[in-house]
Design an enzyme around this catalytic site. Structure first.
Site, PDB file in Angstrom:
ATOM      1  N   LEU A 102      16.979 -16.481  20.923  1.00 46.59           N
ATOM      2  CA  LEU A 102      16.872 -15.967  19.698  1.00 46.59           C
ATOM      3  C   LEU A 102      16.918 -16.028  18.916  1.00 46.59           C
ATOM      4  O   LEU A 102      16.535 -16.352  17.170  1.00 46.59           O
ATOM      5  CB  LEU A 102      15.862 -15.068  19.900  1.00 46.59           C
ATOM      6  N   GLY A 147      22.746 -11.869  15.025  1.00 45.25           N
ATOM      7  CA  GLY A 147      22.858 -11.046  14.220  1.00 45.25           C
ATOM      8  C   GLY A 147      24.658 -11.027  13.954  1.00 45.25           C
ATOM      9  O   GLY A 147      25.080 -10.958  14.803  1.00 45.25           O
ATOM     10  N   GLY A 171      25.591  -9.697  17.739  1.00 44.58           N
ATOM     11  CA  GLY A 171      25.368 -10.293  18.836  1.00 44.58           C
ATOM     12  C   GLY A 171      23.911 -10.979  18.469  1.00 44.58           C
ATOM     13  O   GLY A 171      23.565 -11.578  18.286  1.00 44.58           O
ATOM     14  N   ARG A 172      24.639 -12.080  20.003  1.00 42.36           N
ATOM     15  CA  ARG A 172      22.752 -12.309  20.073  1.00 42.36           C
ATOM     16  C   ARG A 172      22.094 -12.449  20.678  1.00 42.36           C
ATOM     17  O   ARG A 172      22.397 -11.026  21.716  1.00 42.36           O
ATOM     18  CB  ARG A 172      23.823 -14.027  21.058  1.00 42.36           C
ATOM     19  N   VAL A 173      20.849 -12.843  20.633  1.00 40.39           N
ATOM     20  CA  VAL A 173      20.164 -12.211  21.768  1.00 40.39           C
ATOM     21  C   VAL A 173      19.151 -13.667  21.577  1.00 40.39           C
ATOM     22  O   VAL A 173      18.791 -14.680  21.959  1.00 40.39           O
ATOM     23  CB  VAL A 173      18.468 -11.775  19.982  1.00 40.39           C
ATOM     24  N   LYS A 229      19.144  -8.648  24.363  1.00 40.20           N
ATOM     25  CA  LYS A 229      20.792  -8.692  23.038  1.00 40.20           C
ATOM     26  C   LYS A 229      22.252  -7.984  23.586  1.00 40.20           C
ATOM     27  O   LYS A 229      22.643  -7.288  24.005  1.00 40.20           O
ATOM     28  CB  LYS A 229      20.440  -7.334  22.862  1.00 40.20           C
ATOM     29  N   ASP A 259      19.729  -0.716   8.252  1.00 49.33           N
ATOM     30  CA  ASP A 259      20.084  -1.608   7.693  1.00 49.33           C
ATOM     31  C   ASP A 259      18.503  -2.828   7.560  1.00 49.33           C
ATOM     32  O   ASP A 259      18.092  -3.689   8.918  1.00 49.33           O
ATOM     33  CB  ASP A 259      20.732  -2.337   9.741  1.00 49.33           C
TER      34      ASP A 259
HETATM   35  N1  LIG Z   1      12.735  -7.239  20.300  1.00 50.47           N
HETATM   36  C1  LIG Z   1      12.538  -9.090  20.208  1.00 50.47           C
HETATM   37  N2  LIG Z   1      11.697  -9.372  20.196  1.00 50.47           N
HETATM   38  C2  LIG Z   1      11.786 -11.324  20.094  1.00 50.47           C
HETATM   39  N3  LIG Z   1      12.400 -11.492  19.169  1.00 50.47           N
HETATM   40  C3  LIG Z   1      13.906 -10.390  18.801  1.00 50.47           C
HETATM   41  C4  LIG Z   1      14.004  -9.263  19.121  1.00 50.47           C
HETATM   42  N4  LIG Z   1      15.084  -8.894  18.624  1.00 50.47           N
HETATM   43  C5  LIG Z   1      15.351  -9.513  17.912  1.00 50.47           C
HETATM   44  N5  LIG Z   1      15.019 -11.093  17.827  1.00 50.47           N
HETATM   45  C6  LIG Z   1      15.162 -12.734  17.635  1.00 50.47           C
HETATM   46  O1  LIG Z   1      16.086 -12.351  17.682  1.00 50.47           O
HETATM   47  C7  LIG Z   1      17.091 -12.992  15.833  1.00 50.47           C
HETATM   48  C8  LIG Z   1      18.320 -12.259  16.107  1.00 50.47           C
HETATM   49  O2  LIG Z   1      18.185 -10.818  15.881  1.00 50.47           O
HETATM   50  P1  LIG Z   1      19.039  -9.495  15.583  1.00 50.47           P
HETATM   51  O3  LIG Z   1      18.443  -7.985  15.182  1.00 50.47           O
HETATM   52  O4  LIG Z   1      20.163  -9.923  16.574  1.00 50.47           O
HETATM   53  O5  LIG Z   1      19.519 -10.497  14.444  1.00 50.47           O
HETATM   54  P2  LIG Z   1      19.603 -10.274  13.406  1.00 50.47           P
HETATM   55  O6  LIG Z   1      18.340  -8.559  12.363  1.00 50.47           O
HETATM   56  O7  LIG Z   1      18.804 -11.379  12.599  1.00 50.47           O
HETATM   57  O8  LIG Z   1      20.840  -9.354  11.879  1.00 50.47           O
HETATM   58  P3  LIG Z   1      21.527  -8.508  12.765  1.00 50.47           P
HETATM   59  O9  LIG Z   1      21.398  -7.613  13.360  1.00 50.47           O
HETATM   60  O10 LIG Z   1      22.839  -8.480  11.299  1.00 50.47           O
HETATM   61  O11 LIG Z   1      20.950  -7.571  11.455  1.00 50.47           O
HETATM   62  C9  LIG Z   1      16.385 -12.581  15.282  1.00 50.47           C
HETATM   63  O12 LIG Z   1      15.719 -14.091  14.582  1.00 50.47           O
HETATM   64  C10 LIG Z   1      15.323 -11.726  15.790  1.00 50.47           C
HETATM   65  O13 LIG Z   1      13.601 -11.555  15.152  1.00 50.47           O
END
Ligand SMILES: Nc1ncnc2c1ncn2[C@@H]1O[C@H](COP(=O)(O)OP(=O)(O)OP(=O)(O)O)[C@@H](O)[C@H]1O
Length: 576
Positions: free
Chosen positions: A72, A75, A78-80, A95, A193
């Site tokens: 997805l 961030g 790590g990777r999601v 995550k 954040d």
């Molecule tokens: N529970 C979830 N359901 C759907 N998509 C998600 C979920 N959690 C995260 N994502 C998606 O996964 C991606 C990475 O999310 P993540 O939170 O790791 O990164 P970020 O918010 O871009 O950065 P950071 O973690 O540095 O704030 C994003 O596109 C986010 O919209």
């Protein structure tokens, strides 16, 4: 909604299954209780941890071996990956935390447990975790609609822009999630954040905050300001005190929230390097406009095509400018922001309610700000008493003299209100009851759509308010230590409003928190009329999910982003 469930016990079997989280084959699963926004600590203490443990293989299967097509995004932490739990078919977001700086298993588990106790419809729910070898993974509910920037800034051709009311509903929902972290858990959790990318939306635009409370689980998580690849992402959201090297507080979150609100209003990114130099930083671009209310409507996202009421945008910008005050103490509490947004997210014939009742706010500054940018019902306390109930005298322990004095004062207050609100002044008190009932009667559609969802703040109901006031007024008089509001008479020439939070909320009991100011006696008398009552957003569930004991028990092991209780500009939630 938001009821407490007194039937929670330690026996797992007594908990009814919770949708597809039920997995009879998984020995490790601890079945979560029925969803409730907030649960009493007594219940919590007897519950099993509401998180599942997964082994790595389960999550590898769920994510097709962490295949690229399931990614997805990536961030700071790590990777999601999107995944499907084989046992239940439930969609999840997995995550995979970066491996550097890993916690030991126990420490990790303690953090996860703390995190799992945070439960609110506007927070992405933590379902479980995996601590297999050096792997650290968190499993969250999958939120299907993408993130706020996907809809706000990255419109597909032909995609309809988010309309004004939906934007306000998103803001309101996000504020509810933040209010929960700041005000309903003890000690409060500082988000650190908050940004548009951390607001996920479901298919009905119902917002859920993700990445809260993560900064103890992985370096960079929940605080991606430290993560070089994310600096631009978070840069535009961080409060000035962060750059000054000061500690972050709940008010730093309020600042970040203000930036998100500004993005919602303007359709501009917090930082946009494609714009001319003087427009790249959204807050810097907006600051001069904040000082010129006539220009507020010009700030609106052109995609809205002026489909909003002027009053609505004026009030939204006023709230935003308060959140973006340089000094943390001048910013409002998120609870007041939430109340204001509740009104702005209501649908009425005109698009927004006629009035925002002053009694809804913990601090008067917010209602004053709103009243200057639309109309805010500054219905005096005694008028509410009169309107709401003929036998108001019996509801209050005040003497008749006091009553008379109040009536006189209320005339003065009303007069002031009439002067302030001009056109509508004459009808304010007549409308008093009607106006405050609107929010309760007009549920946001997004909130309607799911049983888990946070309700609009029904305490803004007029009758409830006036009753609440009468009741608490009397008891406070007896106590003699009540704090009073002041009418800020000097606000006439201001276009932005300082929020005098240094003096209030810190220790306000939840149901009777009364804003307070250091003012002259005269002003205090007048304030008698207009004292603010913080109406609990959910009285029945206002209890912290952490008791003192709980917090103490965990303090050595897990801290999330907890604010020191004594520091806060918030009403702590454990004083009931
Ligand atoms: N529970 C979830 N359901 C759907 N998509 C998600 C979920 N959690 C995260 N994502 C998606 O996964 C991606 C990475 O999310 P993540 O939170 O790791 O990164 P970020 O918010 O871009 O950065 P950071 O973690 O540095 O704030 C994003 O596109 C986010 O919209």
């Amino acid at each position: 909604m938001m009821n407490c469930f007194p039937c929670f016990t330690s026996q797992k079997s007594s908990n009814p299954p919770s949708g597809n989280e039920t997995n009879e084959n998984n020995e490790q699963e601890v079945r979560p209780p029925p969803v409730a926004a907030v649960k009493h600590i007594e219940e919590r203490e007897t519950e099993q941890p509401p998180v599942k443990t997964f082994n790595f293989r389960e999550l590898a299967t769920a994510t097709k071996n962490f295949r690229q097509e399931c990614l997805l995004g990536e961030g700071g932490s790590g990777r999601v990956y999107k995944g499907t739990l084989q046992s239940t078919g439930q969609l999840v977001a997995v995550k995979q935390l970066d491996k550097h700086g890993l916690h030991g298993t126990k420490e990790f588990q303690a953090e996860v447990l703390s995190l799992s106790k945070l439960e609110h419809p506007n927070l992405v729910k933590l379902i479980g975790y995996c601590a297999d070898g050096d792997q650290r993974l968190l499993v969250f509910e999958f939120v299907s609609g993408g993130s706020l920037p996907d809809h706000l800034f990255e419109q597909e051709p032909g995609q309809k822009p988010i309309d004004w009311l939906t934007r306000m509903k998103i803001a309101f929902g996000a504020a509810q999630g933040l209010d929960y972290l700041h005000d309903k858990v003890n000690p409060p959790v500082i988000y650190r954040d908050l940004k548009a990318a951390n607001i996920l939306l479901d298919d009905e635009f119902y917002p859920k905050l993700c990445d809260y409370g993560l900064n103890n689980l992985a370096p960079g998580a929940g605080d991606s300001m430290f993560h070089s690849s994310c600096v631009m992402d978070t840069y535009g959201y961080s409060a000035p005190e962060y750059t000054r090297g000061e500690d972050l507080t709940v008010k730093s979150d309020v600042y970040s929230f203000g930036v998100v609100l500004l993005e919602l209003i303007t359709g501009r990114r917090a930082v946009d390097t494609t714009k001319p130099n003087d427009e790249q930083n959204l807050v810097a671009w907006a600051q001069p406009i904040f000082r010129d209310p006539k220009r507020y409507p010009d700030m609106a996202d052109p995609l809205l095509k002026k489909n909003f009421s002027e009053r609505g945008i004026n009030q939204a910008v006023a709230i935003t400018s308060m959140c973006l005050q340089e000094e943390p103490t001048a910013r409002p509490l998120i609870s007041d922001v939430m109340v204001a947004l509740n009104f702005l997210s209501m649908s009425t014939e005109e698009g927004i309610p006629d009035k925002v009742p002053i009694l809804s706010f913990r601090d008067k500054s917010m209602s004053i700000a709103l009243s200057r940018h639309g109309s805010c019902s500054v219905t005096p306390f005694s008028l509410l008493q009169k309107e709401g109930d003929d036998d108001s005298s019996s509801a209050s322990s005040e003497s008749e003299d006091d009553d008379d004095e109040k009536k006189e004062e209320s005339k003065g207050s009303k007069k002031k209100q009439e002067e302030d609100s001009g056109d509508e002044a004459g009808s304010d008190d007549e409308k008093g009851q009607e106006e405050v009932e609107k929010p309760g009667s007009s549920k946001s559609s997004s909130s309607d759509s799911g049983s888990e969802r946070a309700s609009p703040i029904d305490e803004s109901n007029a009758t409830a308010q006036s009753l609440e006031i009468k009741y608490s007024y009397s008891s406070e008089e007896e106590e003699g230590d009540n704090e009073r509001l002041s009418s800020s008479k000097s606000d006439k020439d201001c276009t932005s409003f300082r929020y005098d939070s240094e003096r209030n909320h810190d220790d306000s009991p939840k149901n009777t928190s009364i804003a307070h100011d250091d003012h002259s006696d005269d002003e205090e008398e007048e304030d008698h009329e207009t004292r603010l009552e913080h109406i609990q957003s959910s009285k029945s569930e206002a209890h912290s999910v952490y008791s003192d004991d709980d917090a103490g028990e965990e303090s050595g092991e897990s801290s999330l982003n907890r604010a020191e209780p004594e520091e806060g500009d918030h009403g702590s939630s454990d004083e009931e």
